[in-house]
Design an enzyme around this catalytic site. Structure first.
Site, PDB file in Angstrom:
ATOM      1  N   HIS A 166       2.491   5.881  10.312  1.00  0.00           N
ATOM      2  CA  HIS A 166       2.902   4.765   9.453  1.00  0.00           C
ATOM      3  C   HIS A 166       1.822   4.364   8.457  1.00  0.00           C
ATOM      4  CE1 HIS A 166       6.698   4.359  11.405  1.00  0.00           C
ATOM      5  NE2 HIS A 166       6.167   4.058  12.579  1.00  0.00           N
ATOM      6  N   GLU A 212       3.816   3.495   1.609  1.00  0.00           N
ATOM      7  CA  GLU A 212       4.105   2.301   2.390  1.00  0.00           C
ATOM      8  C   GLU A 212       4.450   1.203   1.403  1.00  0.00           C
ATOM      9  OE1 GLU A 212       4.386   2.690   5.513  1.00  0.00           O
ATOM     10  OE2 GLU A 212       3.414   4.653   5.591  1.00  0.00           O
ATOM     11  N   ASP A 249       3.983  10.354   0.535  1.00  0.00           N
ATOM     12  CA  ASP A 249       4.444   9.300   1.440  1.00  0.00           C
ATOM     13  C   ASP A 249       3.904   7.973   0.922  1.00  0.00           C
ATOM     14  OD1 ASP A 249       5.770   8.817   4.264  1.00  0.00           O
ATOM     15  OD2 ASP A 249       4.028   7.494   4.132  1.00  0.00           O
TER      16      ASP A 249
END
Length: 440
Positions: A145, A9, A7
């Site tokens: 997040h 950001e 993952d």
């Protein structure tokens, strides 16, 4: 199976323009977690306020973090030889692959999307975004997040898939010939699976059902899938893929019919992602008027809404070519046709000249043929030089009257693209053209 659950950001949605601010990787051997890695990354560009609010990652936090190039060798070694897993894998994979490539590393690993995987193993959920899916499955996301939190949540999703006999589904999705991994994240696989292998027109729809792209194809399924191949990281392509939620199609008997229908539909629907054929068509016309001396004058001018030319043209050069042909063959005067600006002292007899003009106009009317283009069961009708419509004709159709043919066809509006396609097709395949005498 060796997995690397990833993952990231980022500062935005497009690898070529935006940077990675954080990456989390969980190594999994199909049974248990083998290791974890996470780090902030300095993207060397400001982080937009809305991204700061969503992730909590600030410019100050990444200012002291390593650049992606510094950690690229380690990341590459973690990922190579493993299956790259992510929720909406094409997003994470495109960023990581792009930035690794800029650092001199070329990543080539199988991809596995847990959105698509979950749709197959856990059907019936309303949504499959990571937050919605975890709520449905009872998974708690810690540090939402953030790369490490979302990577761990995705790992738990993968674990639940494996515990629910998802191994065979994973193997099927990883087959080289299985192309579902290429599809946009918002497009359920069923829409592509059900597409036919025949000519036709296809429509991409957004979340509200609006048509955003129209295309034509010799083979609908192959052409649709080709839109999703490759790794184009441009903003334009990423916007396009993200906006596709469903697909519909119209079968056509031939590729030529599909080309004509595509043009009709682009003009009718004006889809946002179609660029070609979406422009104003400036047409030209040859007009006739009588001057104060009684001469019938022919002149070329722009075709206007409330004017009726004796002939229309898409290109100014074609209008000039036709008018010069009329001048030569029917002894018309270039000055009286505005083709010669040098002036003339002598002009022909008015009555004789006007007779020649009328002969020229009669010749032009004769060029407006009525004909059919027949190919298999398909039929395109051009009536007196103008595209009427198209469709299928039954093998025993009565062709003795033009009205019998029209009754089996669908009438469509004409445009210059269609006129050009019909003209070129008729010239290329004269054996498929059935000419019709006007008044039959």
């Amino acid at each position: 199976m060796q997995f690397a659950i990833v993952d990231i950001e980022t500062t935005g949605g497009f690898p070529s323009q935006h940077g990675i601010t954080e990456i989390g990787i969980v190594l999994h051997n199909g049974t248990e977690i083998e290791g974890k890695y996470e780090t902030l990354v300095n993207p060397h560009q400001p982080i937009p306020p809305f991204v700061v609010n969503m992730t909590g990652i600030t410019d100050a936090m990444v200012a002291v973090a390593p650049s992606f190039g510094e950690v690229a060798p380690y990341i590459y070694n973690l990922l190579k030889g493993r299956i790259f897993v992510a929720h909406n894998v094409n997003f994470d994979y495109s960023f990581v692959k792009h930035h690794l490539q800029e650092a001199g590393f070329h990543l080539h690993t199988p991809k596995l999307c847990t959105i698509r995987l979950s749709r197959k193993v856990f059907p019936g959920f309303r949504k499959y975004g990571l937050g919605h899916l975890c709520r449905e499955l009872g998974i708690t996301i810690e540090n939402r997040h953030r790369a490490s939190g979302d990577a761990m949540a995705t790992t738990e999703v993968l674990d639940m898939v494996l515990r629910n006999n998802g191994g065979m589904v994973i193997k099927e999705m990883l087959k080289k010939e299985n192309r579902s991994q290429l599809l946009p994240a918002n497009l359920p696989e069923e829409y592509v699976k059900d597409l036919p292998d025949c000519p036709g027109v296809y429509y991409f729809h957004d979340a509200k059902g609006k048509v955003i792209y129209v295309g034509k194809a010799k083979n609908i399924k192959k052409r649709v899938v080709s839109h999703f191949t490759g790794l184009d990281i441009s903003q334009k392509r990423q916007d396009f893929l993200r906006s596709i939620y469903s697909i519909t199609h119209s079968k056509c008997p031939t590729e030529f019919i599909a080309c004509l229908l595509e043009s009709v539909e682009i003009k009718r629907l004006w889809p946002i992602h179609n660029k070609s054929q979406k422009r104003y068509e400036q047409l030209w016309g040859i007009y006739m008027f009588e001057d104060n001396r009684g001469y019938h004058r022919l002149a070329i001018d722009k075709k206007r809404k409330y004017s009726t030319p004796v002939a229309s043209f898409a290109l100014l050069v074609d209008a000039h070519r036709t008018l010069w042909k009329m001048v030569r063959e029917f002894e018309l005067h270039p000055v009286l046709c505005f083709l010669d600006n040098t002036g003339a002292r002598e002009f022909p007899d008015v009555a004789l000249y006007n007779e020649n003009v009328m002969k020229a106009l009669g010749w032009m009317d004769a060029q407006k043929e009525t004909f059919l283009i027949r190919d298999k069961e398909s039929c395109v009708l051009v009536e007196e030089g103008k595209f009427y419509g198209m469709g299928r004709l039954s093998p025993d159709a009565d062709l003795s009257l033009i009205e019998n043919i029209k009754a089996q066809l669908t009438e469509y509006p004409e445009n210059e693209v269609i006129r050009s396609m019909i003209r070129n097709y008729a010239e290329k395949f004269p054996g498929k053209v059935v000419k019709w005498a006007v008044g039959s």
